[in-house]
Motif scaffolding. Structure first.
Motif, PDB file in Angstrom:
ATOM      1  N   PHE B 375       0.829  -1.208   0.000  1.00 49.15           N
ATOM      2  CA  PHE B 375       0.000   0.000   0.000  1.00 49.15           C
ATOM      3  C   PHE B 375       0.854   1.243   0.000  1.00 49.15           C
ATOM      4  O   PHE B 375       1.917   1.255   0.623  1.00 49.15           O
ATOM      5  CB  PHE B 375      -0.931  -0.022   1.211  1.00 49.15           C
ATOM      6  N   PRO B 376       0.436   2.330  -0.619  1.00 45.18           N
ATOM      7  CA  PRO B 376      -0.771   2.386  -1.435  1.00 45.18           C
ATOM      8  C   PRO B 376      -0.501   1.846  -2.825  1.00 45.18           C
ATOM      9  O   PRO B 376       0.627   1.923  -3.306  1.00 45.18           O
ATOM     10  CB  PRO B 376      -1.054   3.882  -1.508  1.00 45.18           C
ATOM     11  N   PRO B 377      -1.544   1.299  -3.486  1.00 46.47           N
ATOM     12  CA  PRO B 377      -1.349   0.823  -4.854  1.00 46.47           C
ATOM     13  C   PRO B 377      -0.970   1.984  -5.770  1.00 46.47           C
ATOM     14  O   PRO B 377      -1.448   3.093  -5.586  1.00 46.47           O
ATOM     15  CB  PRO B 377      -2.739   0.296  -5.250  1.00 46.47           C
ATOM     16  N   ASP B 378      -0.088   1.724  -6.700  1.00 46.64           N
ATOM     17  CA  ASP B 378       0.386   2.793  -7.564  1.00 46.64           C
ATOM     18  C   ASP B 378       0.846   2.189  -8.883  1.00 46.64           C
ATOM     19  O   ASP B 378       1.595   1.226  -8.910  1.00 46.64           O
ATOM     20  CB  ASP B 378       1.549   3.514  -6.860  1.00 46.64           C
ATOM     21  N   GLY B 379       0.391   2.768  -9.963  1.00 47.64           N
ATOM     22  CA  GLY B 379       0.756   2.220 -11.262  1.00 47.64           C
ATOM     23  C   GLY B 379       2.045   2.795 -11.828  1.00 47.64           C
ATOM     24  O   GLY B 379       2.479   2.412 -12.905  1.00 47.64           O
ATOM     25  N   ARG B 380       2.662   3.737 -11.138  1.00 46.38           N
ATOM     26  CA  ARG B 380       3.889   4.373 -11.606  1.00 46.38           C
ATOM     27  C   ARG B 380       3.757   4.869 -13.036  1.00 46.38           C
ATOM     28  O   ARG B 380       4.646   4.689 -13.867  1.00 46.38           O
ATOM     29  CB  ARG B 380       5.070   3.413 -11.500  1.00 46.38           C
ATOM     30  N   GLY B 381       2.610   5.439 -13.325  1.00 48.99           N
ATOM     31  CA  GLY B 381       2.422   6.084 -14.623  1.00 48.99           C
ATOM     32  C   GLY B 381       2.192   5.134 -15.779  1.00 48.99           C
ATOM     33  O   GLY B 381       2.080   5.544 -16.919  1.00 48.99           O
ATOM     34  N   LEU B 382       2.135   3.827 -15.484  1.00 54.94           N
ATOM     35  CA  LEU B 382       1.997   2.874 -16.585  1.00 54.94           C
ATOM     36  C   LEU B 382       0.568   2.406 -16.764  1.00 54.94           C
ATOM     37  O   LEU B 382       0.276   1.604 -17.638  1.00 54.94           O
ATOM     38  CB  LEU B 382       2.887   1.659 -16.338  1.00 54.94           C
ATOM     39  N   TYR B 383      -0.323   2.897 -15.914  1.00 54.29           N
ATOM     40  CA  TYR B 383      -1.643   2.276 -15.877  1.00 54.29           C
ATOM     41  C   TYR B 383      -2.364   2.345 -17.216  1.00 54.29           C
ATOM     42  O   TYR B 383      -2.742   1.325 -17.775  1.00 54.29           O
ATOM     43  CB  TYR B 383      -2.501   2.904 -14.782  1.00 54.29           C
ATOM     44  N   TRP B 384      -2.541   3.559 -17.720  1.00 51.22           N
ATOM     45  CA  TRP B 384      -3.369   3.677 -18.913  1.00 51.22           C
ATOM     46  C   TRP B 384      -2.694   3.157 -20.166  1.00 51.22           C
ATOM     47  O   TRP B 384      -3.339   2.664 -21.073  1.00 51.22           O
ATOM     48  CB  TRP B 384      -3.815   5.120 -19.120  1.00 51.22           C
ATOM     49  N   ASP B 385      -1.375   3.241 -20.217  1.00 50.89           N
ATOM     50  CA  ASP B 385      -0.689   2.771 -21.415  1.00 50.89           C
ATOM     51  C   ASP B 385      -0.525   1.270 -21.433  1.00 50.89           C
ATOM     52  O   ASP B 385      -0.412   0.663 -22.485  1.00 50.89           O
ATOM     53  CB  ASP B 385       0.716   3.392 -21.483  1.00 50.89           C
ATOM     54  N   ARG B 386      -0.452   0.690 -20.270  1.00 52.13           N
ATOM     55  CA  ARG B 386      -0.005  -0.678 -20.233  1.00 52.13           C
ATOM     56  C   ARG B 386      -0.973  -1.603 -19.509  1.00 52.13           C
ATOM     57  O   ARG B 386      -1.464  -2.565 -20.083  1.00 52.13           O
ATOM     58  CB  ARG B 386       1.367  -0.726 -19.554  1.00 52.13           C
TER      59      ARG B 386
END
Ligand SMILES: Nc1ncnc2c1ncn2[C@@H]1O[C@H](COP(=O)(O)OP(=O)(O)OP(=O)(O)O)[C@@H](O)[C@H]1O
Ligand SMILES: Nc1ncnc2c1ncn2[C@@H]1O[C@H](COP(=O)(O)OP(=O)(O)OP(=O)(O)O)[C@@H](O)[C@H]1O
Ligand SMILES: [Mg+2]
Ligand SMILES: [Mg+2]
Lengths: 326, 581, 286, 286
Positions: B375-386
């Motif tokens: 926690f906390p969950p985090d996509g490190r900026g890759l969420y929407w692209d990947r």
């Protein structure tokens, strides 16, 4: 292309910001009328890869442009399947781990195109560590693990199994048999941890007295992830240099096409060229933004003939590991 | 009402014009919503198949090319006998303990979740949430989290807990349904005699669902055996791990050999659990028990069990005391040895998996610290692209494979039902086909297909579609066989032929059940699609990658995404099942 | 407690004389009035039969006596316990003394006959039991004894579902008897049985009621059986008390009147259910 | 065909006069003899009731008439069709003319009432139907008409399982009527119903039989209903014909004799089942 957002306006050291025409039309240059127009690319997360997501966009862009092809790209973890696919012709180009490349080359006719290096003139290699807890006085070298529980990564890991085995044989901990490793259990208590960090974790929690893992995971990654504190473990052995992950092509592709790929990787896909052509600004291989455009976050690519990997073949020879069989 | 006069009974009734069919009343909003959902789901299936580029023609072309690779799978190669036995025992021990763990935990959860035994709204909802969560998270997810907690040394324990937890969802749900279906009369009788809650639950509810507890356990053991193969890829020991190694080292003949072993084990398990289930369900038509129990019965009847026959005298033992325990007849022998075998198996299994207690205690203390890293969950900026596109791809694979699976599974299921198939022989043949399909590990198939078809979703879709033959056809066949044949009789009695009876009575009777099964299959397929990550397909690939690269925040983000998808699906199918009955 | 009863109604006397008293009991299920202002006392050691059509409220009345239902309004006193206001503990205490048997026996079919009988004793035992071996030996011996009384000692270790309907009901009786009840409630105990078994079971209830001095309240559909076995016949219709007669004063002829008063369907009722039927017939005749 | 009938038994006459004939019909289920050498003719346009205990063979006999069972030996001729040797096609042809209703209605519960009725017409329609919309408009209109006859036109689009038992049975009757049958078989049509619904359903069957000139063969448990609605009463016991009487000639008194002959339990039977009961009573008295 050339829309690499963050460079743009203040490009003072080169004037022609992100100009596509800077790449030659290699298909015409090489007279590659017979080249395929569609390529299947498979990428396998390599052992020494640090980042979660490898950015192949620039590489693919450059290939598509210079070779005048369209590239379909997929990521896989099971590199056995990737090797088979290369052999079966359902994949054309791939980046391999060093060891899987050897297998691919020897059984599926893969050809090495180039290898990533972190500095321009550096050797394309990394090493494997043997680590143990810092306060472990009994183990101070690889020869001390005789009779101890030793963590490896898995059967097919280059740095987590093959080189360590060779090292153990070298140090006399394991005997050199006709068939490679024989009756390993009589000399050490081997344990396959499944992953590099698992190997270190197993050392931390006491499952293993010592464990093998590649350098970067111990030096940087696990510390960054909070799994390891600096100084918790000590490195008691380093392997010989292990060749880095090569970029390979199917042997079924025309030779001149492979040659053209090599030209792209070696002459163009490096931080200097990328910066000059406006893809990015900072060429520093530790901190600059250009390194992110090179798939492995390195300086660029260098020549790697197949013979560079003879070291691995030698290790295979010594250890006779099942993983080396085609 | 002229038509009713006795003088004109032959008057053509339809021309009287008195009874036009009234307009169908406006359907209930729930029905409309359900149809909308159906159409939506169907559209989703078709779009998925289209978007993933599933094309039967290219599939066949490529399959033809794959013959070369297939030739390298034969002849299958097997591990040496000692190793084989060791692997098999490890796998069976893990699967057995996982199932036992899930059943033992499911019973109390189910009691709290069932409306007639729960203690209140709060405990009921809590129990249901636990079950939904356990159902939603694939065991691979549990395994990935647990490996961080228990460390790699206790792979077997990880397998047990991971499979155990994910089984609770299904077993608990089924048991809760069974408890709600239980005859409430006996419970009421005990309440009327002054029994307290836990007394009547123990004495009336549990004995009534005991056969189901065992049946669900056996059924789940089947499923866990298959799943254990997959867990082998993340470090749970046993045949799965051996398969993973063989695959990585490209010893395809060994892969084939191990796949055959798993298939045989699954068939064996299926037969065993079938046999145990029929034993539990008791006697055959003639009142005699089948199998070994029948033999014991007959021996007992002839010789040494003397059941007293005096109906008005208290039964006494030889020394004159009132007899208060049953004679050693077949039933008691069965129960006694049943328990003995169960305890024996537990001991043997625990011994076999060799839990490393010292490491376990070391690692369990890390638990809070390890969990906090998620926690906390985090996509490190890759969420929407990947990650998001990967998630969509996973869902698409689930839907497309359902579509494909339906075309294959429904006819096979119909032919396997004894009351539908033209001859018993055909039914039996398709039953065998189903068992074999059910047993063959999907993952192995997926890998073979990936090699043949290349790295695209088609391989995954085909593998999962194949898997639905095993599950969906079986469920469809079973519910066809369970349909009330007397209704078929009634339709037949009006002169309808075979096919008419099938559609009018059989299909319509089983349609609600079949729809529920199809939704369940969709559920299963989407969860299985996440597991195809080991081949680099969909969100599962990122899951594994995040795990091997220690990206805990990304890991938890992906897990939350998967949970969200499965829970949404679960809610939809719960709703539909409620409306369609 | 006796005092509070007195306070509410002067006609309430000690529980010795009237073992069960209902005062102005009304029960609503949603919109349905299942019982409508019922007043009735049951004297101890008598056999009382409730007659009535389906839905007339027989089961509802019986279930008020041991508190399985609570009245919407009114008071129920059983064996001195004020059922309408008793808490869970008090109710359990009362129920130990009130045996109940049901139309569908309500045995656990997968359990042995002996264990089924033992479960009747749970009210007086602490803690849950998960198997015959968990009951004290005395309880099991008592259970055996009761099974012998109902003529099923030889079936003690059979599974309950291996019995015929009549036998199952006898097991249910044994389960009620092991409580050593003062009151026995029976809700259509023979409705699911064939004539032979019905006769057997009713015989048995009558015999045991005499032997153990039980107060029996039993609902029935069959007027012949009611006449044969009861001391008193109570008729219910639509939740109201429509008849209350001493059975010994009834002739067979009167019994038929009872039957038609209570249980035979009137033409209005039929027409109510299918209004068209009447209409059609009329048209035809015209 | 008529010839072959003659050949086997001289008393067989044309199907006009005797719409159903059974000759020496014996049916064995494994070791059980469900019917034992039954000879019976049913005249057209009469209402025949089969009385008998559970297991006496009523259902088995009925199911022989439309060929749902084939006799182990003997001959069955219904409406001129030799059922015992008819093939599948011939049986289907026959069944179109023979309606049948069952104790538990046997409706498809998830289907609408109207569609359930339409399925009765399947025998005369070609091809399978997978929904109401697949039936021709005429069939749906006929179905509506029959539903109106049984007083359920307003429920046409309800699901069958949303109805009460009596209503379900009326739907089943409508399903049989849409076949425009000549013969109506009814297997304990009211055994699962309460008295009010029973009366309604039996009324309806009687009325419709008159209107449509049906031959009805109906099995019943209740002697009162049998007397009220039938022309002829046939008693079965253990698979044998034990009685065959014209109902109109029966007095109420005789009706009770019928009842005891067919359905009432003898004392021996009671004692056979529970020999101990007698014993104990004696013991007590002594
Ligand atoms: N739990 C309940 N909820 C709602 N209504 C109920 C409930 N129990 C009974 N009723 C209604 O109360 C009325 C009386 O029912 P009750 O069961 O007492 O009748 P009964 O005389 O026992 O009939 P039967 O012979 O069918 O058992 C009926 O209309 C019934 O529908
Ligand atoms: N399909 C069958 N298989 C085996 N035995 C059967 C079958 N059908 C009926 N029997 C047996 O044949 C005998 C007569 O049964 P049948 O159903 O005709 O009786 P019934 O008079 O209709 O009884 P009920 O009132 O219970 O319906 C019974 O002993 C029954 O067990
Ligand atoms: Mg009742
Ligand atoms: Mg019958």
């Amino acid at each position: 292309n050339g829309d690499n957002g963050d460079n743009g306006d203040n490009s003072d050291d080169n004037g022609n910001g992100g100009d596509a025409s800077s790449l030659p039309d290699l298909r015409e240059e090489y007279g590659g009328d017979d080249w395929p127009t569609e390529l299947q690319f498979v990428s396998i997360p390599s052992e020494d890869q640090v980042e979660l997501a490898v950015q192949y966009e620039v590489l693919i862009e450059m290939f598509e442009e210079a070779l005048d092809v369209t590239i379909e790209s997929d990521e896989v973890t099971a590199y056995a399947a990737a090797i088979e696919a290369l052999g079966a012709g359902t994949a054309d180009i791939a980046n391999f781990g060093p060891f899987s490349y050897v297998v691919a080359a020897d059984t599926a006719g893969a050809q090495s195109v180039a290898v990533a290096v972190s500095e321009q003139d550096e050797e394309p290699s990394y090493v494997s560590y043997l680590v143990t807890l810092s306060d472990n006085d009994e183990i101070n070298g690889i020869e001390d693990v005789a009779g101890k529980t030793v963590c490896f990564v898995d059967e097919v890991s280059t740095s987590g199994r093959l080189y360590p085995l060779a090292g153990l044989m070298d140090a006399g901990v394991l005997p050199q048999g006709e068939e490679g490793v024989e009756n390993e259990e009589e000399y050490i208590d081997p344990y396959l941890a499944g992953a590099h960090d698992n190997s270190v974790l197993a050392v931390l929690d006491g499952t293993c007295d010592a464990g093998f893992a590649y350098d970067n995971i111990v030096d940087e990654q696990m510390i960054a992830a909070g799994d390891l504190e600096e100084g918790q473990v000590k490195v008691v052995w380093e392997s010989e240099d292990i060749p880095s992950s090569p970029f390979a092509a199917s042997g079924n592709l025309p030779d001149d096409m492979i040659e053209a790929m090599r030209e792209i990787l070696i002459d163009y896909l490096n931080v200097e060229w990328l910066a000059e052509n406006g893809y990015c600004e900072d060429t520093d291989t530790e901190t600059g933004d250009c390194r992110h455009l090179v798939p492995t976050n390195d300086w660029g690519y260098t020549e790697a003939t197949d013979s560079v990997f003879d070291g691995i073949r030698a290790v295979c020879e010594v250890t006779q590991a099942t993983a080396c069989e085609g | 009402m002229a038509t009713l006069t006795p003088e004109a009974p032959e008057a053509p009734r339809s021309t009287s014009g008195r009874h036009p069919v009234p307009p169908r009343p406006a359907p209930h909003p729930h029905v409309v919503a359900t149809w909308a959902i159906f159409i939506g789901l169907l559209a989703m299936c078709v779009w998925s198949a289209y978007d993933l580029g599933i094309n039967p023609v290219t599939i066949f072309e490529r399959l033809a090319n794959g013959v070369d690779f297939l030739s390298r799978l034969v002849p299958p190669e097997f591990p040496e006998p000692g190793r084989l036995i060791e692997l098999t025992l490890t796998t069976l021990a893990i699967v057995f303990l996982a199932t036992l763990f899930s059943v033992v935990t499911s019973v109390p959860i189910a009691i709290f979740a069932a409306v007639n035994t729960t203690t209140g709204m709060v405990s009921r909802q809590t129990a249901r949430i636990i079950m939904i969560f356990c159902r939603a998270a694939p065991d691979l997810v549990f395994a990935i989290i647990l490996i961080r907690v228990f460390g790699p040394a206790n792979g077997a324990l990880i397998g047990i807990i991971a499979m155990g937890l994910s089984s609770i969802g299904m077993v608990g749900k089924l048991l809760a349904d069974n408890i709600e279906d239980v005859n409430r009369g006996p419970s009421e009788a005990i309440q009327a005699a002054g029994g307290a809650r836990w007394q009547w639950i123990h004495s009336t509810v549990i004995p009534q669902i005991l056969p189901q507890i065992i049946a669900h356990g056996l059924h789940r053991m089947d499923i866990n055996l298959r799943n254990s193969v997959l867990l082998g890829f993340v470090g749970v020991p046993g045949i799965g791990a051996a398969l993973s190694t063989a695959m990585n080292t490209r010893q395809w003949q060994l892969v084939m050999g191990l796949a055959i072993i798993i298939t045989v084990l699954c068939i064996f398990m299926e037969l065993l659990s079938g046999a145990i289930r029929t034993q539990l369900m008791g006697r055959d038509g003639s009142g005699r028990r089948r199998g070994i129990l029948g033999v014991i019965d007959r021996i007992a009847h002839n010789n040494w069990v003397t059941a007293p026959t005096e109906t008005h005298q208290v039964q006494r033992t030889r020394n004159g005391a009132v007899r208060t325990s049953p004679q050693w007849d077949a039933g008691r022998i069965q129960r006694f040895f049943g328990w003995l075998v169960l305890i024996g198996l537990v001991v043997a299994a625990v011994w076999d998996i060799q839990i490393n207690w010292q490491v376990l205690t070391n690692t369990v203390t890390n638990f809070p610290e390890v969990v906090s890293r998620f926690f906390p969950p985090d996509g490190r900026g890759l969420y929407w692209d990947r990650f998001f596109p990967a998630l969509v791809e996973t869902v698409q694979i689930g839907f497309a494979s359902l579509l494909l699976g339906l075309f294959i599974a429904l006819p096979i299921g119909a032919m396997a039902a004894r009351n539908v198939a033209p001859t018993p022989g055909i039914a039996k043949f398709f039953r065998i086909v189903i068992v074999v399909c059910r047993a063959f590990p999907e993952l192995v198939l997926a890998i073979i297909l990936v090699v043949i078809l290349g790295f695209n979703a088609t391989a995954g879709v085909l593998a999962l579609a194949f898997g639905s033959i095993g599950l969906l056809s079986k469920l469809v066949a079973d519910s066809l066989e369970e349909s009330d044949t007397r209704v078929q009789d009634a339709v037949r009695a009006s002169g309808a032929n075979r096919l008419q009876t099938f559609f009018a009575a059989t299909v319509r009777q089983t349609a609600p059940a079949t729809i529920a099964h199809i939704l369940y299959q969709l559920d299963v397929n989407i969860r299985a699609a996440t597991l195809l990550g080991v081949l680099g397909l969909g969100i599962g690939f990122d899951l594994l990658e995040a795990s091997t690269r220690n990206r805990y925040d990304i890991l938890s983000l992906i897990i939350l995404n998967i949970l969200a998808v499965v829970v949404v699906l679960e809610l939809i199918s719960m709703y539909v099942r409620k409306v369609v009955r | 407690m006796a005092q509070s009863m007195m306070a509410t109604d002067a006609s309430f006397t000690s529980s010795e004389e009237r073992s069960i008293q209902l005062r102005n009991v009304t029960k609503q299920f949603g919109e349905v009035t299942a019982l409508n202002d019922i007043n009735i006392d049951f004297a101890p050691q008598k056999i009382n039969v409730l007659l009535g059509l389906s839905g007339s409220g027989k089961s509802t009345l019986l279930r008020h006596i041991n508190g399985l239902h609570k009245p919407t309004s009114g008071e129920v006193v059983t064996l001195g316990t004020e059922v309408h206001r008793a808490g869970a503990r008090k109710l359990r205490m009362l129920r130990r003394e009130v045996g109940m048997i049901f139309q569908h026996f309500h045995l656990v079919e997968s359990m042995s006959v002996l264990e089924n009988v033992c479960t009747g004793k749970l009210g007086s035992l602490g803690g849950p039991r998960l198997g015959l071996f968990m009951y004290p030996k005395e309880v099991k011996e008592q259970a055996m004894e009761q099974l012998a009384r109902v003529g099923l000692a030889d079936k003690a270790f059979n599974r309950a579902d291996a019995l015929s309907g009549g036998q199952m009901q006898r097991v249910a009786i044994a389960r009620a008897l092991i409580q050593e009840p003062k009151v026995l409630l029976a809700d259509e105990p023979v409705a699911a049985l064939d004539p032979v078994s019905s006769a057997t079971v009713m015989n048995l209830i009558g015999k045991i009621a005499k032997e153990d001095n039980l107060t029996v309240v039993c609902s029935l559909h069959q007027v012949e059986l009611a006449l044969e076995f009861s001391d008193r016949i109570i008729g219910l219709r639509g939740g109201e008390l429509v008849m209350d007669r001493d059975a010994s004063t009834l002739s067979l002829k009167e019994a038929h009147e009872i039957y038609s008063a209570v249980a035979v369907v009137t033409d209005e009722e039929i027409e109510q259910q299918v209004p068209e039927l009447a209409g059609i017939t009329t048209e035809q005749q015209s």
